[in-house]
Design an enzyme around this catalytic site. Sequence first.
Site, short mmCIF file in Angstrom:
data_model
loop_
_atom_site.label_atom_id
_atom_site.label_comp_id
_atom_site.label_asym_id
_atom_site.label_seq_id
_atom_site.Cartn_x
_atom_site.Cartn_y
_atom_site.Cartn_z
CG HIS A 138 6.57 6.10 1.79
ND1 HIS A 138 6.90 6.07 0.45
CD2 HIS A 138 5.40 5.43 1.90
CE1 HIS A 138 5.96 5.40 -0.20
NE2 HIS A 138 5.04 5.01 0.65
CG ASP A 215 6.34 12.20 3.31
OD1 ASP A 215 5.15 12.49 3.13
OD2 ASP A 215 6.79 11.04 3.13
CD GLN A 218 -0.24 8.08 5.73
OE1 GLN A 218 -1.34 8.16 6.26
NE2 GLN A 218 -0.03 7.34 4.65
CE LYS A 241 -0.37 8.29 0.79
NZ LYS A 241 -0.58 6.86 0.97
CB CYS A 379 6.34 2.06 0.70
SG CYS A 379 5.43 1.47 -0.71
N1 PMP Z 1 5.14 9.29 2.26
C1 PMP Z 1 4.29 8.72 3.12
C2 PMP Z 1 4.45 8.94 4.59
C3 PMP Z 1 3.24 7.94 2.64
O1 PMP Z 1 2.39 7.37 3.48
C4 PMP Z 1 3.11 7.76 1.24
C5 PMP Z 1 2.02 6.86 0.67
N2 PMP Z 1 1.87 5.66 1.33
C6 PMP Z 1 4.02 8.40 0.39
C7 PMP Z 1 5.02 9.15 0.95
C8 PMP Z 1 3.91 8.29 -1.09
O2 PMP Z 1 2.72 8.86 -1.51
P1 PMP Z 1 2.23 8.71 -3.03
O3 PMP Z 1 2.28 7.25 -3.31
O4 PMP Z 1 0.83 9.24 -3.02
O5 PMP Z 1 3.16 9.49 -3.86
#
Ligand code: PMP
Length: 421
Positions: A138, A215, A218, A241, A379
């Site tokens: 991401h 990270d 998910q 999430k 993203c």
């Molecule tokens: N890493 C992953 C794998 C994600 O799916 C996301 C959110 N789509 C993020 C990082 C960023 O999370 P946040 O926007 O809640 O900081």
Amino acid sequence: MIQKLKIENRVIGFRKFDINEIRKDFPILSREVNGKPLVYFDNAATTQKPNVVIDSIGHYYRYENANIHRGLHFLSEVATEQYENSRLKVKEFINSMSASEIIFTKGTTDGINLLANTMWRANMLNEGDEIIISHMEHHANIVPWQLLGDRKKIVLKVIPINDDGEIIMDEYKKLISSKTKLVSIVHTSNTLGTINPIKEIIDIAHDNKIPVLIDAAQAVSHQKVDVQELDCDFLVFSGHKLFGPTGIGVLYGKAELLNKLPPYQGGGDMIRTVTFEETTFEDIPNKFEAGTPNIVGSIGLGVAIKYLNMFNFNDIAEYENELLQYATNKILEINGIRIIGTAKNKASVISFTVDGIHPYDIGTIIDTDGIAIRTGHHCTQPIMKRYNVPATARASFAFYNTKEEVDVFIKALHKVIKMFS
Ligand code: PMP
């Protein structure tokens, strides 16, 4: 004997996985959108909240609102206890050694930025050092390191992925060198759904004495994540999430590493003594929680964890996997559909494209039927480039979704395709 009793107690304590009852816990699922029952398939972006979480927020502001840590009065003590109880719940949820290893952040992005901004100041990252990431990261696990590179000329080394969207482990091993100072990897891809072989990745890094950041944005809602079992050095995730509120997240770090890092931000609550000449800092976790934190967010997250703890995570994973298989098979029956992300080990995320139809059109048209999916690059622009697509449509399921909802979604897809044929 004690161990056995404990296990028996836990098994007896699990709530039955009854999808109709579960759906009643999430009030938004019974609303209509565009005159149709909502079908919410955008769970990788954010999850819906159960009543208990929603109610805890109202309850806190109605009866318990006060600032934490600084007051001796009743409400301040109640708020502090609630806040710190949530930290304990997180500790138990990811099985960290100690609650002081749990830092409350704004979310996954904030946690990674905290590390990017403090590791170099602790000389854990220096000019010319390399960080290994993967092609499926991401942006939150790419951009903070690039921003750091502006100051420190950090080099990002990217592990390639195969056509199914799986990390190529041999290539990973080849990237490791004496310059590698961090491996920072997504546990479960928000775009491809791939569940990476995290334990193996960590073990290889550790064999080379390299710390690992996971990270888990998910991962935490789909499977049990145990930081001691994984032996990861850092791990980040977002409350929203995990059926909790937005604006709250967690950075886990091994105490010995967190202790080496300097504070991220300065201000109240993170200090021990302040003079105009010099300041001394609190121990972890307070050292990293400057200013009034997101008190109600952390409380809501704690309640979300308590809610999830009622279930056996295996039931959740099994049910979601069934949904994933069901939806994948139905989607593959449609002509001209390409699924992006076909890893053997996958979470309940399906990214796809349809020949001749832009994903934005798919998303917009099925929205008129009350169906919420996400379209775009999610993203993860490097993934789009890897598969040579401008964007994908993405359906992502949570444990409150149903096969009936999948049927509605498939019917709507057929309708879109008919419109364009
Ligand atoms: N890493 C992953 C794998 C994600 O799916 C996301 C959110 N789509 C993020 C990082 C960023 O999370 P946040 O926007 O809640 O900081």
